[in-house]
Design an enzyme around this catalytic site. Structure first.
Site, PDB file in Angstrom:
ATOM      1  N   ASN A  85      -0.857  -5.358 -15.950  1.00 56.87           N
ATOM      2  CA  ASN A  85      -1.097  -5.430 -17.384  1.00 56.87           C
ATOM      3  C   ASN A  85      -0.318  -6.616 -17.972  1.00 56.87           C
ATOM      4  O   ASN A  85       0.904  -6.610 -17.988  1.00 56.87           O
ATOM      5  CB  ASN A  85      -0.645  -4.138 -18.075  1.00 56.87           C
ATOM      6  CG  ASN A  85      -0.729  -4.260 -19.594  1.00 56.87           C
ATOM      7  OD1 ASN A  85      -1.740  -4.696 -20.146  1.00 56.87           O
ATOM      8  ND2 ASN A  85       0.358  -3.918 -20.282  1.00 56.87           N
ATOM      9  N   GLU A  86      -1.058  -7.635 -18.398  1.00 56.39           N
ATOM     10  CA  GLU A  86      -0.500  -8.812 -19.085  1.00 56.39           C
ATOM     11  C   GLU A  86       0.617  -9.526 -18.324  1.00 56.39           C
ATOM     12  O   GLU A  86       1.746  -9.628 -18.808  1.00 56.39           O
ATOM     13  CB  GLU A  86      -0.021  -8.428 -20.498  1.00 56.39           C
ATOM     14  CG  GLU A  86      -1.130  -7.846 -21.360  1.00 56.39           C
ATOM     15  CD  GLU A  86      -0.756  -7.697 -22.836  1.00 56.39           C
ATOM     16  OE1 GLU A  86       0.450  -7.748 -23.169  1.00 56.39           O
ATOM     17  OE2 GLU A  86      -1.681  -7.528 -23.660  1.00 56.39           O
TER      18      GLU A  86
ATOM     19  N   GLU B 106      -8.517  -5.955 -24.433  1.00 57.45           N
ATOM     20  CA  GLU B 106      -7.695  -5.316 -25.464  1.00 57.45           C
ATOM     21  C   GLU B 106      -7.871  -6.055 -26.772  1.00 57.45           C
ATOM     22  O   GLU B 106      -7.712  -7.273 -26.826  1.00 57.45           O
ATOM     23  CB  GLU B 106      -6.193  -5.380 -25.125  1.00 57.45           C
ATOM     24  CG  GLU B 106      -5.703  -4.450 -24.048  1.00 57.45           C
ATOM     25  CD  GLU B 106      -4.167  -4.447 -23.959  1.00 57.45           C
ATOM     26  OE1 GLU B 106      -3.484  -4.743 -24.973  1.00 57.45           O
ATOM     27  OE2 GLU B 106      -3.655  -4.167 -22.865  1.00 57.45           O
TER      28      GLU B 106
ATOM     29  N   TRP C 199      -8.241  -1.187 -28.307  1.00 62.79           N
ATOM     30  CA  TRP C 199      -6.916  -0.596 -28.106  1.00 62.79           C
ATOM     31  C   TRP C 199      -6.624   0.200 -29.363  1.00 62.79           C
ATOM     32  O   TRP C 199      -6.430  -0.394 -30.409  1.00 62.79           O
ATOM     33  CB  TRP C 199      -5.874  -1.707 -27.897  1.00 62.79           C
ATOM     34  CG  TRP C 199      -4.518  -1.153 -27.575  1.00 62.79           C
ATOM     35  CD1 TRP C 199      -3.549  -0.751 -28.470  1.00 62.79           C
ATOM     36  CD2 TRP C 199      -3.963  -0.917 -26.261  1.00 62.79           C
ATOM     37  NE1 TRP C 199      -2.458  -0.277 -27.797  1.00 62.79           N
ATOM     38  CE2 TRP C 199      -2.675  -0.366 -26.453  1.00 62.79           C
ATOM     39  CE3 TRP C 199      -4.435  -1.103 -24.955  1.00 62.79           C
ATOM     40  CZ2 TRP C 199      -1.846  -0.020 -25.377  1.00 62.79           C
ATOM     41  CZ3 TRP C 199      -3.620  -0.763 -23.902  1.00 62.79           C
ATOM     42  CH2 TRP C 199      -2.329  -0.223 -24.115  1.00 62.79           C
TER      43      TRP C 199
ATOM     44  N   TYR D 223      -4.456 -10.290 -30.037  1.00 56.01           N
ATOM     45  CA  TYR D 223      -3.667  -9.656 -31.099  1.00 56.01           C
ATOM     46  C   TYR D 223      -3.233 -10.668 -32.149  1.00 56.01           C
ATOM     47  O   TYR D 223      -2.052 -10.937 -32.308  1.00 56.01           O
ATOM     48  CB  TYR D 223      -2.440  -8.948 -30.504  1.00 56.01           C
ATOM     49  CG  TYR D 223      -2.817  -7.733 -29.696  1.00 56.01           C
ATOM     50  CD1 TYR D 223      -3.227  -6.561 -30.331  1.00 56.01           C
ATOM     51  CD2 TYR D 223      -2.796  -7.767 -28.306  1.00 56.01           C
ATOM     52  CE1 TYR D 223      -3.590  -5.446 -29.596  1.00 56.01           C
ATOM     53  CE2 TYR D 223      -3.157  -6.648 -27.563  1.00 56.01           C
ATOM     54  CZ  TYR D 223      -3.558  -5.486 -28.219  1.00 56.01           C
ATOM     55  OH  TYR D 223      -3.928  -4.383 -27.482  1.00 56.01           O
TER      56      TYR D 223
ATOM     57  N   TRP E 133      -3.679   3.335 -17.070  1.00 57.63           N
ATOM     58  CA  TRP E 133      -2.635   2.998 -16.095  1.00 57.63           C
ATOM     59  C   TRP E 133      -2.732   3.850 -14.831  1.00 57.63           C
ATOM     60  O   TRP E 133      -2.856   5.062 -14.905  1.00 57.63           O
ATOM     61  CB  TRP E 133      -1.240   3.212 -16.687  1.00 57.63           C
ATOM     62  CG  TRP E 133      -0.785   2.400 -17.864  1.00 57.63           C
ATOM     63  CD1 TRP E 133       0.328   2.673 -18.618  1.00 57.63           C
ATOM     64  CD2 TRP E 133      -1.347   1.196 -18.429  1.00 57.63           C
ATOM     65  NE1 TRP E 133       0.473   1.707 -19.603  1.00 57.63           N
ATOM     66  CE2 TRP E 133      -0.537   0.797 -19.508  1.00 57.63           C
ATOM     67  CE3 TRP E 133      -2.467   0.414 -18.123  1.00 57.63           C
ATOM     68  CZ2 TRP E 133      -0.803  -0.345 -20.285  1.00 57.63           C
ATOM     69  CZ3 TRP E 133      -2.741  -0.719 -18.892  1.00 57.63           C
ATOM     70  CH2 TRP E 133      -1.912  -1.079 -19.947  1.00 57.63           C
TER      71      TRP E 133
END
Length: 437
Positions: free
Chosen positions: A203-204, A321, A364, A281, A88
């Site tokens: 991010n996303e 990720e 991740w 995920y 980040w």
């Protein structure tokens, strides 16, 4: 005359030694990672990699007493052959904020980021730096919305981040502050530093008020253009998870049963976006489903995006990720190792058959020892997990070897890959494949 020659000879030797000492200390001048067609290039040759996420680095490095944790992770990652790290470049409002309020920055925190970049350079690890979060952690879109409300601006909700001129202004200012920052340690401006591989818009990104992907698309076009107006040397990506939207309705069945307001195709077709990313995920998206079903989803997720990156986007793809949480029901280390082995094998296979379109992945996530307060279930401490470290290290080696194979274009890789087609396929892998509908 003789003594003059001797002096100049001695001086020459001393200069040579001094120069070599510097050479040993400073890694050879890094080149910028670029793209050529649908693959990355470095020094003009294909660049395939294995990498990791460590979002916490700036936050931890903002306290000089904790900086050794950053160094520890870079050192262990480098030893495992990892060459890219995503982290980040934001912390908006709240504790240890980088951006305390719009346009107001904490210099100590910025120096933490300076340190992260200088350490990455030392260990020859390239960075992907993200500008803002979709979620509330470390501020994110909701903090931007709150700042605007505090300033008396009428805001309907967090999704105004993508459309409201005031919020967009705050965000552009943040991008400018980061991109034009002069590193206090290396004395190199961020935008001139090849240690940074790429910038990430968010991010996303997700958008509740427009599931078609069009709102996010307008924002990506505008902000990508803005980043490139400040910095033409670095690569840029959106930060997407890979959800399909309205551009290719037939692809929506690949999604895990829902959309999030992004469109993998149109968002990544934006001209200023250099490469595509997906996150994966299945353990969260398909919680309650069997390991086999989750692995089946994972393979479909990767293969569809890989094929679209190759044929439609014509840009490189990375899995930015993926991981497996120790909080998953029935978790054990063997399951995680097996899952990583399978995913890594697929990445390698796609990279090989697609001439490097699938270019690498970022697990991740890596942490140092003694960071329990940061644990999210996905943490991997390489020093404490020799079996996992071995799997990661083998993948690093496989990807870097493959870089040399794909050197002569996709056709050569394909031909040379023939002998490697049986790349140690795992029995479990085939079982997982049977679960495809």
């Amino acid at each position: 005359m003789a003594s003059f020659t001797r002096i100049s000879l001695i001086l020459g030797v001393l200069l040579f030694l001094a120069f070599n000492a510097c050479e040993a200390r400073v890694p050879r001048e890094l080149a910028f990672v670029k793209t050529r067609g649908s693959h990355f290039v470095l020094h003009g040759s294909p660049f395939l990699f294995n990498g990791f996420n460590a979002y916490w680095m700036m936050n931890v490095a903002s306290d000089p007493n904790d900086r050794s944790k950053v160094s520890e992770v870079f050192r262990e990652a480098s030893a495992a052959g990892l060459t890219v790290c995503r982290t980040w470049a934001f912390n908006d409002g709240g504790n240890r904020a980088l951006q305390i309020s719009p346009g107001t920055y904490d210099e100590r925190v910025f120096q933490g980021l300076d340190f992260v970049i200088s350490e990455a350079r030392k260990y020859r690890i390239r960075l992907i730096l993200s500008f803002v979060n979709n979620y509330n952690d470390y501020g994110g879109r909701s903090q931007y919305a709150q700042w605007a409300k505090n300033a008396g601006v009428h805001v309907n909700g967090d999704d105004d981040f993508y459309t409201h001129p005031v919020l967009k202004g705050y965000y552009r200012n943040h991008i400018k502050r980061v991109v034009t920052r002069l590193n206090t340690i290396t004395r190199v401006a961020y935008r001139d530093d090849p240690t940074i591989m790429a910038w990430e818009l968010m991010n996303e990104p997700r958008c509740q008020t427009d599931y078609s992907g069009r709102t996010v698309n307008g924002w990506v076009q505008e902000m990508a253009r803005f980043v490139k107006s400040l910095d033409t040397r670095h690569l840029l990506e959106v930060g997407m998870e890979g959800f399909y939207g309205d551009t290719m309705p037939q692809r929506k069945q690949v999604n895990p049963g829902y959309q999030v307001g992004t469109d993998f195709i149109s968002n990544n077709l934006v001209r200023e976006i250099d490469f595509a990313t997906i996150h994966a995920y299945p353990d969260i998206w398909l919680s309650g489903k069997s390991e086999n079903e989750q692995m089946g989803f994972m393979e479909r997720w990767m293969s569809n995006h890989w094929s679209d990156a190759r044929t439609i986007l014509k840009k490189p793809l990375i899995i930015a990720e993926f991981g497996k949480s120790s909080k998953d029901p029935g978790f054990n280390l063997n399951e995680r190792d097996l899952y990583m082995t399978n995913v890594y094998r697929d990445i390698y296979r796609f990279a090989r058959t697609g001439g490097g379109t699938m270019s690498g992945s970022l697990i991740w996530q890596l942490m140092a020892q003694g960071m329990d307060s940061y644990h999210d279930g996905y943490e991997i401490v390489l020093a404490q997990n020799p079996s996992t470290a071995g799997i990661i290290s083998r993948q690093s080696h496989a990807m870097s070897s493959l870089s040399h194979l794909v050197n002569n274009g996709p056709h050569a890789a394909h031909v040379q890959g023939v002998t490697m087609r049986t790349h140690g396929h795992h029995h479990h892998h085939h079982q997982a494949r049977k679960s495809k509908p």
